[in-house]
Design an enzyme around this catalytic site. Structure first.
Site, mmCIF file in Angstrom:
data_model
loop_
_atom_site.group_PDB
_atom_site.id
_atom_site.type_symbol
_atom_site.label_atom_id
_atom_site.label_comp_id
_atom_site.label_asym_id
_atom_site.label_seq_id
_atom_site.Cartn_x
_atom_site.Cartn_y
_atom_site.Cartn_z
ATOM 1 N N GLY A 12 -1.336 -7.697 4.148
ATOM 2 C CA GLY A 12 -0.636 -8.951 4.394
ATOM 3 C C GLY A 12 -0.402 -9.128 5.872
ATOM 4 O O GLY A 12 -0.673 -8.228 6.679
ATOM 5 N N MET A 14 2.016 -9.784 9.296
ATOM 6 C CA MET A 14 3.273 -9.201 9.731
ATOM 7 C C MET A 14 4.421 -9.883 8.996
ATOM 8 O O MET A 14 4.351 -11.058 8.648
ATOM 9 C CB MET A 14 3.447 -9.370 11.243
ATOM 10 N N ASP A 15 5.463 -9.123 8.718
ATOM 11 C CA ASP A 15 6.682 -9.645 8.092
ATOM 12 C C ASP A 15 6.485 -10.020 6.623
ATOM 13 O O ASP A 15 7.256 -10.806 6.074
ATOM 14 C CB ASP A 15 7.216 -10.857 8.863
ATOM 15 N N GLY A 17 6.408 -7.640 4.214
ATOM 16 C CA GLY A 17 7.038 -6.616 3.387
ATOM 17 C C GLY A 17 6.185 -5.402 3.085
ATOM 18 O O GLY A 17 6.439 -4.698 2.097
ATOM 19 N N LYS A 18 5.198 -5.100 3.930
ATOM 20 C CA LYS A 18 4.303 -3.976 3.653
ATOM 21 C C LYS A 18 5.037 -2.638 3.661
ATOM 22 O O LYS A 18 4.908 -1.842 2.737
ATOM 23 C CB LYS A 18 3.158 -3.963 4.674
ATOM 24 N N GLU A 90 0.797 1.386 7.842
ATOM 25 C CA GLU A 90 0.097 1.024 9.082
ATOM 26 C C GLU A 90 -1.350 1.523 9.046
ATOM 27 O O GLU A 90 -1.892 1.996 10.054
ATOM 28 C CB GLU A 90 0.831 1.590 10.314
ATOM 29 N N ALA A 91 -1.963 1.393 7.890
ATOM 30 C CA ALA A 91 -3.307 1.956 7.691
ATOM 31 C C ALA A 91 -4.361 1.281 8.541
ATOM 32 O O ALA A 91 -5.449 1.834 8.740
ATOM 33 C CB ALA A 91 -3.691 1.878 6.216
ATOM 34 N N GLN A 92 -4.073 0.081 9.053
ATOM 35 C CA GLN A 92 -5.061 -0.594 9.894
ATOM 36 C C GLN A 92 -5.343 0.192 11.167
ATOM 37 O O GLN A 92 -6.402 0.037 11.770
ATOM 38 C CB GLN A 92 -4.583 -2.013 10.255
#
Length: 222
Positions: A12, A14-15, A17-18, A90-92
């Site tokens: 998703g 930013m912001d 809810g990940k 933060e898998a990206q």
């Protein structure tokens, strides 16, 4: 019979809810007596922690470029540690090879991996980690919590403004000490598909936004 392990990617803007969902997923497993590992990379709260904007946080293993995640998991299993699941926030920012290592954990060790991250940077280019996840994940789920544009519409893209002007060139990552963004609506013709770079460059000459800091990341609506 237990279902086969899966590599699932929740993505998703930013912001959206990940990190909150990552922490909730870990809590759900822990409340059922399951144990696992939590990884992150460049969290807003610093190294070795996963945090959400709601104020929740948990210790985590900081992923560095040289880390072999598969070897780390195998070593811990060899020492008798129980690992029922793995959370990767933060898998990206993970290396493509590390995503492949996670896939090996799923397929070879039978451990579920739940990854959370952003698909594309402000240039509308896929992060390497996200690109490999899209290629390898058993499922890719878009988060249902909608981050909002400045105008109140659903945000579909991340954008960066410098001096109030949207830019499409530069480094993909900010240093964590730099300010996080306010939200601006770039143009009302942006659709849910990734914004083409030529179109973005055209927008640079037509739109200017008031900026509350000199260098920000923001969101674009469709």
């Amino acid at each position: 019979m237990r279902a086969m392990a899966e590599l699932i990617y929740y993505c998703g803007t930013m912001d959206s809810g990940k990190s909150t969902l990552a922490l909730q997923t870990a809590h759900n497993h822990q409340s059922r007596g399951r144990t696992g590992l939590i990884f992150t990379n460049n969290d807003r709260a610093g190294s070795g922690v996963i945090s959400s904007r709601l104020g929740l946080s948990s210790p985590a293993i900081e992923v560095i470029p040289a880390m072999d995640i598969h070897k780390l998991v195998v070593d811990r299993l060899s020492m008798g540690e129980r690992i029922d699941y793995i959370i990767c926030d933060e898998a990206q920012f993970y290396e493509s090879e590390q995503i492949e290592q996670l896939a090996r954990v799923v397929d070879g060790l039978g451990i579920d991996v739940y990854a959370f991250g952003i698909l594309a940077d402000f240039r509308t280019k896929l992060f390497p980690g996200s690109a490999r996840l899209v290629e390898l994940a058993d499922r890719v789920n878009t988060l249902q919590v909608e981050a909002l544009c400045w105008c109140g519409a659903r945000a579909t893209h991340n954008a960066r403004t410098v001096g109030g002007v949207m830019v499409v060139e530069g480094l993909a990552m900010f240093h964590r000490a730099q300010k996080l963004p306010m939200k601006y609506c770039a143009v009302d013709t942006i659709c849910d598909k990734l914004l083409p770079v030529p179109r973005a460059r055209l927008i640079l000459h037509r739109f200017h936004y008031p900026s509350r800091s000199n260098n920000e990341i923001t969101w674009l609506c469709s």
